[in-house]
Design an enzyme around this catalytic site. Structure first.
Site, mmCIF file in Angstrom:
data_model
loop_
_atom_site.group_PDB
_atom_site.id
_atom_site.type_symbol
_atom_site.label_atom_id
_atom_site.label_comp_id
_atom_site.label_asym_id
_atom_site.label_seq_id
_atom_site.Cartn_x
_atom_site.Cartn_y
_atom_site.Cartn_z
ATOM 1 N N GLN A 1 10.269 38.136 59.618
ATOM 2 C CA GLN A 1 9.300 37.138 59.173
ATOM 3 C C GLN A 1 8.499 36.577 60.337
ATOM 4 O O GLN A 1 7.286 36.377 60.233
ATOM 5 C CB GLN A 1 10.012 36.022 58.404
ATOM 6 C CG GLN A 1 10.480 36.439 57.029
ATOM 7 C CD GLN A 1 9.337 36.999 56.190
ATOM 8 O OE1 GLN A 1 8.392 36.295 55.846
ATOM 9 N NE2 GLN A 1 9.423 38.278 55.865
ATOM 10 N N HIS B 1 -5.957 40.703 40.763
ATOM 11 C CA HIS B 1 -5.900 41.523 41.978
ATOM 12 C C HIS B 1 -4.680 42.425 42.068
ATOM 13 O O HIS B 1 -4.677 43.399 42.822
ATOM 14 C CB HIS B 1 -5.968 40.632 43.221
ATOM 15 C CG HIS B 1 -4.661 39.985 43.565
ATOM 16 N ND1 HIS B 1 -4.157 38.902 42.881
ATOM 17 C CD2 HIS B 1 -3.725 40.284 44.516
ATOM 18 C CE1 HIS B 1 -2.993 38.553 43.394
ATOM 19 N NE2 HIS B 1 -2.707 39.363 44.388
ATOM 20 N N ASP B 2 -3.612 42.153 41.302
ATOM 21 C CA ASP B 2 -2.406 42.988 41.362
ATOM 22 C C ASP B 2 -1.976 43.488 39.984
ATOM 23 O O ASP B 2 -0.800 43.807 39.781
ATOM 24 C CB ASP B 2 -1.245 42.206 41.993
ATOM 25 C CG ASP B 2 -1.177 42.368 43.509
ATOM 26 O OD1 ASP B 2 -1.715 43.368 44.026
ATOM 27 O OD2 ASP B 2 -0.604 41.494 44.181
ATOM 28 N N HIS C 1 5.456 40.749 42.600
ATOM 29 C CA HIS C 1 4.115 41.121 42.142
ATOM 30 C C HIS C 1 4.014 40.987 40.627
ATOM 31 O O HIS C 1 3.908 41.967 39.889
ATOM 32 C CB HIS C 1 3.765 42.538 42.601
ATOM 33 C CG HIS C 1 3.516 42.645 44.058
ATOM 34 N ND1 HIS C 1 4.444 43.150 44.951
ATOM 35 C CD2 HIS C 1 2.435 42.268 44.815
ATOM 36 C CE1 HIS C 1 3.954 43.108 46.175
ATOM 37 N NE2 HIS C 1 2.743 42.580 46.123
ATOM 38 N N HIS D 1 2.674 35.311 40.657
ATOM 39 C CA HIS D 1 1.972 35.538 41.926
ATOM 40 C C HIS D 1 0.460 35.465 41.709
ATOM 41 O O HIS D 1 -0.263 34.841 42.499
ATOM 42 C CB HIS D 1 2.358 36.900 42.495
ATOM 43 C CG HIS D 1 1.499 37.362 43.638
ATOM 44 N ND1 HIS D 1 1.406 36.681 44.833
ATOM 45 C CD2 HIS D 1 0.671 38.446 43.755
ATOM 46 C CE1 HIS D 1 0.576 37.316 45.651
ATOM 47 N NE2 HIS D 1 0.109 38.377 45.015
ATOM 48 N N ASP E 1 -4.118 35.628 48.846
ATOM 49 C CA ASP E 1 -3.035 36.558 48.517
ATOM 50 C C ASP E 1 -1.758 36.219 49.280
ATOM 51 O O ASP E 1 -0.645 36.412 48.778
ATOM 52 C CB ASP E 1 -3.485 37.985 48.845
ATOM 53 C CG ASP E 1 -2.609 39.050 48.204
ATOM 54 O OD1 ASP E 1 -1.851 38.731 47.263
ATOM 55 O OD2 ASP E 1 -2.668 40.215 48.635
#
Length: 343
Positions: free
Chosen positions: A285, A124-125, A86, A90, A233
């Site tokens: 995953q 956004h982060d 993050h 990213h 995202d």
């Protein structure tokens, strides 16, 4: 807050001069207009590439103001923490995915929507601590006390809000336009909470089953932009498998750090957060792709059909993870069991 932004995050004059001069000689990456492009391939030019994307997509009043765009991008970059996943890289990757979708669908969104998506993707982060919402709630973190739902995403939005307010980047908008822009940005950033995605996905599927989804109506457009934001995202899941795996390993590092904290508190971390269960990564995953990533891109294609490359890219990575799971279940050849050793 304004003093903090000015003192800690604002770039120096020499830094600004460097980026502005560097942009003049910027050579665009060959695959930049492909979803396959990864920011780490051009790490030293991420700020310049962000400005390039904004100049291409934002309204002329902003697109021609290079110093303002560079200052905003540098400040946003400086608000991201030095985390394995993050981080600013990213953010650039999410913004790039949004840029490609918007560029291939000019006319689908109005200018305020385009601007809000680009700014939301970049911000956004911001200031992400590398922890999940559920963990913040569990430890009674101040953000969890402040916001009843989606504490991280609310924090990202309000920091973005203060950034934009402090630097008066949208002075050219009237009050109604500015209100619409900020409402869009808030909706977009809150949509990156996967819990919100699951709820909004159910709403869209219900509307589509009833043939009631209307891309013109504002509520349905809001749902569409929410799915778009989630897709951007998660777009590292659509890269070729080597970088997709690299990004997975980066976020797993953050998960394991949280899992270690949970153990120290006497809690039992989820298997994906538990470094003692790292051998289960392929299975985790596969579960993630089946339950979240693939449904997201499948829905996006239904709404914006020319995004099918994202879906197929995600599908290819899913098959690679499934292959790793399948290999684990196959018998392992041992030298002592060979015919030669028997002789």
């Amino acid at each position: 807050m304004e003093k903090l932004l000015q003192s800690k995050f604002k770039p120096s004059e020499s830094e600004m001069e460097y980026f502005i001069n560097s942009y003049k000689t910027l050579r665009m990456p060959m695959d930049f207009l492909s979803y396959k492009w990864c920011p780490f391939e051009d790490e030293e030019n991420m700020v310049e590439l962000c400005v390039h994307m904004m100049k291409d997509m934002l309204e002329p009043q902003l697109a021609t103001n290079d110093p303002l765009l560079f200052e905003l991008t540098c400040i946003v970059r400086n608000t991201y923490r030095d985390l394995p996943y993050h981080n600013f890289e990213h953010a650039v990757g999410v913004m790039h995915c949004a840029y490609i979708i918007l560029k291939r669908n000019r006319g689908l969104f109005d200018q305020i929507e385009v601007t809000s998506i680009m700014i939301s993707a970049l911000c956004h982060d911001v200031d992400h601590p590398g922890l999940t919402n559920s963990f913040l709630v569990t430890i009674n973190h101040p953000l969890a006390k402040l916001y009843e739902k989606s504490p991280l995403e609310h924090h990202h939005y309000y920091l973005c809000y203060y950034l934009l307010k402090n630097f008066k980047i949208f002075q050219h908008l009237d009050s109604n336009e500015y209100s619409k822009l900020m409402n869009n940005i808030k909706n977009n950033i809150l949509a990156t909470d996967l819990a919100v995605f699951l709820e909004r996905r159910r709403n869209i599927l219900k509307l589509k089953r009833n043939k009631a989804f209307n891309i013109i109506s504002e509520p349905d457009r809001s749902l569409m932009k929410s799915i778009l934001m989630t897709a951007c995202d998660l777009s590292s899941t659509c890269k070729p498998f080597p970088p997709a795996r690299m990004y997975t390993e980066a976020i797993i590092k953050e998960f394991y750090e949280q899992g270690d904290k949970e153990k120290m508190l006497g809690l039992i971390p989820a298997s994906i957060m538990n470094r003692d269960l790292s051998a289960r990564l392929p299975e985790e995953q596969v579960r993630f792709y089946v339950s979240l990533a693939l449904p997201c891109y499948s829905l996006l294609v239904q709404i914006i059909p020319n995004t099918e490359q994202l879906y197929y890219g995600c599908l290819k990575v899913y098959f690679q993870w499934q292959l790793e799971v399948d290999k684990k279940s196959q018998p392992v050849w041992k030298v002592e069991e060979s015919y030669l050793s028997a002789e």
